[in-house]
Motif scaffolding. Structure first.
Motif, PDB file in Angstrom:
ATOM      1  N   ILE A 168       0.805  -1.223   0.000  1.00  0.00           N
ATOM      2  CA  ILE A 168       0.000   0.000   0.000  1.00  0.00           C
ATOM      3  C   ILE A 168       0.839   1.273   0.000  1.00  0.00           C
ATOM      4  N   GLU A 169       2.130   1.178   0.306  1.00  0.00           N
ATOM      5  CA  GLU A 169       2.966   2.376   0.272  1.00  0.00           C
ATOM      6  C   GLU A 169       3.461   2.671  -1.133  1.00  0.00           C
ATOM      7  N   ASN A 170       3.287   1.731  -2.056  1.00  0.00           N
ATOM      8  CA  ASN A 170       3.853   1.870  -3.383  1.00  0.00           C
ATOM      9  C   ASN A 170       3.092   2.909  -4.204  1.00  0.00           C
ATOM     10  N   GLU A 178      -8.731   6.689  -2.637  1.00  0.00           N
ATOM     11  CA  GLU A 178      -7.819   6.293  -1.574  1.00  0.00           C
ATOM     12  C   GLU A 178      -8.541   5.610  -0.426  1.00  0.00           C
ATOM     13  N   LYS A 179      -9.844   5.839  -0.316  1.00  0.00           N
ATOM     14  CA  LYS A 179     -10.598   5.176   0.755  1.00  0.00           C
ATOM     15  C   LYS A 179     -10.566   3.653   0.593  1.00  0.00           C
ATOM     16  N   THR A 180     -10.363   3.186  -0.640  1.00  0.00           N
ATOM     17  CA  THR A 180     -10.251   1.744  -0.887  1.00  0.00           C
ATOM     18  C   THR A 180      -9.096   1.147  -0.099  1.00  0.00           C
ATOM     19  N   VAL A 181      -8.000   1.880   0.008  1.00  0.00           N
ATOM     20  CA  VAL A 181      -6.827   1.392   0.736  1.00  0.00           C
ATOM     21  C   VAL A 181      -7.138   1.317   2.231  1.00  0.00           C
ATOM     22  N   PHE A 182      -7.779   2.345   2.755  1.00  0.00           N
ATOM     23  CA  PHE A 182      -8.140   2.349   4.172  1.00  0.00           C
ATOM     24  C   PHE A 182      -9.086   1.201   4.493  1.00  0.00           C
ATOM     25  N   GLU A 183     -10.066   0.979   3.658  1.00  0.00           N
ATOM     26  CA  GLU A 183     -11.033  -0.097   3.894  1.00  0.00           C
ATOM     27  C   GLU A 183     -10.376  -1.464   3.772  1.00  0.00           C
ATOM     28  N   ALA A 184      -9.378  -1.594   2.905  1.00  0.00           N
ATOM     29  CA  ALA A 184      -8.647  -2.864   2.797  1.00  0.00           C
ATOM     30  C   ALA A 184      -7.864  -3.139   4.072  1.00  0.00           C
ATOM     31  N   ILE A 185      -7.290  -2.096   4.668  1.00  0.00           N
ATOM     32  CA  ILE A 185      -6.573  -2.245   5.937  1.00  0.00           C
ATOM     33  C   ILE A 185      -7.516  -2.737   7.030  1.00  0.00           C
ATOM     34  N   LEU A 186      -8.692  -2.116   7.112  1.00  0.00           N
ATOM     35  CA  LEU A 186      -9.661  -2.541   8.127  1.00  0.00           C
ATOM     36  C   LEU A 186     -10.087  -3.987   7.910  1.00  0.00           C
ATOM     37  N   HIS A 187     -10.277  -4.361   6.650  1.00  0.00           N
ATOM     38  CA  HIS A 187     -10.650  -5.737   6.310  1.00  0.00           C
ATOM     39  C   HIS A 187      -9.573  -6.712   6.795  1.00  0.00           C
ATOM     40  N   TRP A 188      -8.306  -6.343   6.589  1.00  0.00           N
ATOM     41  CA  TRP A 188      -7.181  -7.184   7.010  1.00  0.00           C
ATOM     42  C   TRP A 188      -7.112  -7.260   8.538  1.00  0.00           C
ATOM     43  N   ILE A 189      -7.291  -6.151   9.235  1.00  0.00           N
ATOM     44  CA  ILE A 189      -7.222  -6.144  10.703  1.00  0.00           C
ATOM     45  C   ILE A 189      -8.366  -6.931  11.309  1.00  0.00           C
ATOM     46  N   ARG A 196      -3.645  -7.929  15.280  1.00  0.00           N
ATOM     47  CA  ARG A 196      -3.287  -6.982  14.228  1.00  0.00           C
ATOM     48  C   ARG A 196      -3.587  -5.518  14.567  1.00  0.00           C
ATOM     49  N   GLY A 197      -4.320  -5.256  15.594  1.00  0.00           N
ATOM     50  CA  GLY A 197      -4.657  -3.880  15.943  1.00  0.00           C
ATOM     51  C   GLY A 197      -3.443  -2.995  16.135  1.00  0.00           C
ATOM     52  N   GLU A 198      -2.358  -3.570  16.617  1.00  0.00           N
ATOM     53  CA  GLU A 198      -1.156  -2.785  16.897  1.00  0.00           C
ATOM     54  C   GLU A 198      -0.492  -2.239  15.631  1.00  0.00           C
ATOM     55  N   TYR A 199      -0.860  -2.798  14.467  1.00  0.00           N
ATOM     56  CA  TYR A 199      -0.228  -2.368  13.225  1.00  0.00           C
ATOM     57  C   TYR A 199      -0.953  -1.199  12.556  1.00  0.00           C
ATOM     58  N   ILE A 200      -2.025  -0.717  13.129  1.00  0.00           N
ATOM     59  CA  ILE A 200      -2.796   0.348  12.489  1.00  0.00           C
ATOM     60  C   ILE A 200      -1.960   1.616  12.255  1.00  0.00           C
ATOM     61  N   PRO A 201      -1.088   2.044  13.168  1.00  0.00           N
ATOM     62  CA  PRO A 201      -0.284   3.244  12.871  1.00  0.00           C
ATOM     63  C   PRO A 201       0.645   3.042  11.670  1.00  0.00           C
ATOM     64  N   LEU A 202       1.296   1.882  11.609  1.00  0.00           N
ATOM     65  CA  LEU A 202       2.181   1.588  10.488  1.00  0.00           C
ATOM     66  C   LEU A 202       1.421   1.664   9.170  1.00  0.00           C
ATOM     67  N   LEU A 203       0.268   1.021   9.116  1.00  0.00           N
ATOM     68  CA  LEU A 203      -0.487   0.932   7.870  1.00  0.00           C
ATOM     69  C   LEU A 203      -1.173   2.250   7.529  1.00  0.00           C
ATOM     70  N   ARG A 265      -0.826   8.892  -6.141  1.00  0.00           N
ATOM     71  CA  ARG A 265      -0.195   7.677  -6.665  1.00  0.00           C
ATOM     72  C   ARG A 265      -0.022   7.804  -8.171  1.00  0.00           C
ATOM     73  N   LEU A 266       0.881   6.997  -8.724  1.00  0.00           N
ATOM     74  CA  LEU A 266       1.093   7.027 -10.161  1.00  0.00           C
ATOM     75  C   LEU A 266      -0.154   6.524 -10.878  1.00  0.00           C
ATOM     76  N   PRO A 267      -0.535   7.169 -11.957  1.00  0.00           N
ATOM     77  CA  PRO A 267      -1.711   6.688 -12.706  1.00  0.00           C
ATOM     78  C   PRO A 267      -1.353   5.430 -13.494  1.00  0.00           C
ATOM     79  N   PRO A 268      -2.311   4.536 -13.721  1.00  0.00           N
ATOM     80  CA  PRO A 268      -2.040   3.359 -14.555  1.00  0.00           C
ATOM     81  C   PRO A 268      -1.904   3.723 -16.028  1.00  0.00           C
ATOM     82  N   ALA A 269      -2.422   4.898 -16.384  1.00  0.00           N
ATOM     83  CA  ALA A 269      -2.350   5.371 -17.768  1.00  0.00           C
ATOM     84  C   ALA A 269      -2.296   6.889 -17.748  1.00  0.00           C
TER      85      ALA A 269
END
Length: 578
Positions: A168-170, A178-189, A196-203, A265-269
């Motif tokens: 996700i940092e790439n 960008e909300k998609t990335v945040f929601e993916a993090i919550l899904h993973w936690i 996994r709660g302790e990793y929320i600041p890193l992510l 983020r870089l665009p795909p096109a």
């Protein structure tokens, strides 16, 4: 298999002139040392450094006879039968014995099988068995399909925090919001909240939070229980608010790209705008529009031949500039732009000089139709095959057309409007490459010369142009299923001879002539919203330019706003229009 290889294999099968025996679990394979040395540096080292010259029998532990048979067969024939059942074991064995040919064959099949549901597993696999090319392509696949991976992949939930952070940092992570990335993090936690709660600041620090809407931040991020429980997250949110304020007040417009929470983020096109008429001369200016940063980037000004009224096409990783006019002569020449080196190279010319030409791409060919050769408006058409570097004439159109525009849809080329030397045209026709025939279709509701034509949402859109009296802001769309045109919402501005392309599920129109002057105005149409909206202007006003969309570049950062803004933030020089 060459004749020599066939002889060597016959000698092996007949156990003649063999000077070594590979023994696996009691099974013996009679081989020629030289052939195995040629196949793999492992065997070369085994026969020349890890044994004495008189050694003949070599025991191979931890490999099955079937796998060793495939390795030896490949050494002699250059062929290996890779199947779904044996591919993983074969890759591991080939990795162990450093048989690059088999690794490449397995890698190619794994690449073809990449899907959102299995790409993480293949990525893990390349961690265990090092093959950089496959690892790189698999990681890019994850980045490019992240939205689907996060939702559909069971392996996504098994990622480590460090692996998820790396993804996700790439800058190349392809997400529309960008909300998609945040929601993916919550899904993973949520899969293992206590661990996994302790990793929320890193992510959370890897999410471009400042690019979210303030409403989403307030209603979803700030109030999230996992986020609220972390003091470190609180500090991240405060930094986010500062970055959001800077963005919205347009302060430090280039230096904001140094802030990880705000950098697009870089665009795909990217959308390229090439050449055109600016002031009293043609220009060679090439600009790229970054849809994520909503900015234009100047790429180059050093095309060999500045030109206008040309066509452009993106094919096989290169951009082609076709025909055109420089104020003195009409061109038959074609130049190819190398997107890696930012340099131009001339390729085979067309059969005819063509300015005001219509250009499109279909099935690996570049099509060039109509135009003006300095004497006549043309009905002829031709197509280019990059592999052979040759242009071939195809059937002529029903009408002479310069200043028309074209696109492809459902395996056919559509060309609409234009000027025949006497009047602006409303007629349109389509080309079927299977029959090499043009067919007239229903005429547009308006005469349109200098029109923009583009396939969008399964229709052919015809936008703007000149009707013989005035520049148009009207637009209409053709439905190939019932051979009818219908009106769509008007553009915000009247224009002809502009660039047109579809990117980010929107139809963009760039520059053009409004009846009084060339323009730097850009706008886009969103069919879902049913309306046109303003987009950031190009840097210089120009008409008779051409646009195309490029994608799949390894050096996409060189065409993105982030790359150039980071360079400029140190110089204090504003290159892009804010």
């Amino acid at each position: 298999m060459s004749e020599n290889d066939s002889v060597y294999n016959e000698l092996r099968l007949e156990q003649q002139l063999c000077d070594a025996v590979i023994r696996v679990d009691g099974t013996e394979f009679h081989v020629h040392k030289l052939i195995l040395c040629n196949c793999s540096p492992y065997f070369r080292a085994l026969f020349t450094h890890w044994s004495t010259p008189d050694s003949q029998v070599f025991d191979m532990p931890n490999v099955s006879p079937d796998m060793m048979r495939l390795i030896i067969d490949f050494a002699y024939t250059g062929f290996v039968p890779v199947t779904q059942e044996n591919i993983q074991e074969l890759f591991i064995v080939a990795d162990r014995f450093n048989v690059m040919g088999i690794l490449e064959a397995c890698s190619h099949i794994l690449e073809e099988q990449l899907a959102p549901q299995n790409c993480i597993g293949i990525w893990w696999f390349t961690d265990l068995y090092y093959y950089p090319k496959l690892k790189h392509k698999t990681f890019l696949f994850i980045l490019n399909h992240f939205e689907e991976v996060a939702v559909t992949s069971e392996e996504f939930l098994l990622l480590s925090a460090q692996e998820l952070s790396k993804i996700i940092e790439n800058d190349q992570l392809n997400v529309k919001k960008e909300k998609t990335v945040f929601e993916a993090i919550l899904h993973w936690i949520t899969y293992a909240p206590e661990q996994r709660g302790e990793y929320i600041p890193l992510l959370l620090s890897k999410v471009r939070l400042a690019l979210m809407s303030p409403e989403y931040m307030m209603e979803n991020v700030n109030v999230n229980e996992v986020v609220k429980a972390s003091e470190e997250c609180h500090r991240i949110l405060l930094k986010t608010m500062d970055a959001m304020l800077n963005i919205r007040t347009k302060r430090f417009s280039n230096s904001i790209f140094n802030e990880p929470l705000a950098r697009p983020r870089l665009p795909p096109a990217v959308l390229l705008a090439i050449g055109g008429w600016s002031g009293s001369n043609p220009t060679s200016r090439l600009e790229a529009y970054d849809v994520h940063a909503e900015r234009w980037v100047r790429v180059t000004d050093d095309e060999e031949a500045p030109r206008a009224y040309h066509g452009t096409a993106f094919l096989n990783g290169s951009v082609y500039c076709v025909g055109g006019y420089d104020g003195v002569e009409q061109f038959s020449t074609v130049h190819r732009f190398d997107l890696n080196t930012h340099t131009w190279q001339e390729v085979a010319p067309m059969h005819s000089r063509r300015c005001y030409v219509s250009v499109t791409v279909m099935d690996g060919y570049i099509y060039a139709m109509g135009g003006y050769d300095g004497r006549d408006r043309l009905e002829t058409a031709e197509r280019y095959q990059p592999r052979t570097n040759q242009w071939t004439l195809i059937a002529s159109m029903h009408e002479q057309r310069s200043d028309a525009s074209c696109t492809t849809l459902q395996g056919k080329v559509y060309i609409c409007g234009g000027f025949n030397g006497n009047e602006c045209l409303s007629s349109a026709e389509c080309y079927n490459p299977e029959t090499n025939q043009w067919t007239l279709i229903a005429s547009m509701g308006n005469r349109r010369s200098g029109v923009g034509v583009m396939a969008y949402a399964d229709h052919v859109f015809a936008v703007g142009g000149f009707n013989g009296t005035s520049r148009l802001c009207t637009a209409e769309a053709y439905n190939p299923n019932n051979d009818t045109w219908h009106n769509v919402p008007h553009m915000l501005n009247s224009r002809s001879h502009f660039g047109i392309a579809v990117i980010d599920d929107r139809l963009f129109v760039v520059g053009g002539f409004n009846g009084f002057t060339t323009t730097l105005d850009v706008e886009c149409y969103d069919i879902k919203a049913g309306e046109w909206s303003d987009v950031c202007d190009i840097e210089i006003s120009r008409s008779a330019l051409s646009c195309c969309v490029v994608y799949g570049l390894d050096n996409m950062d060189e065409y993105a706003a982030t790359h150039y803004s980071l360079q400029l933030s140190d110089e204090g020089d504003e290159l892009m229009k804010i």
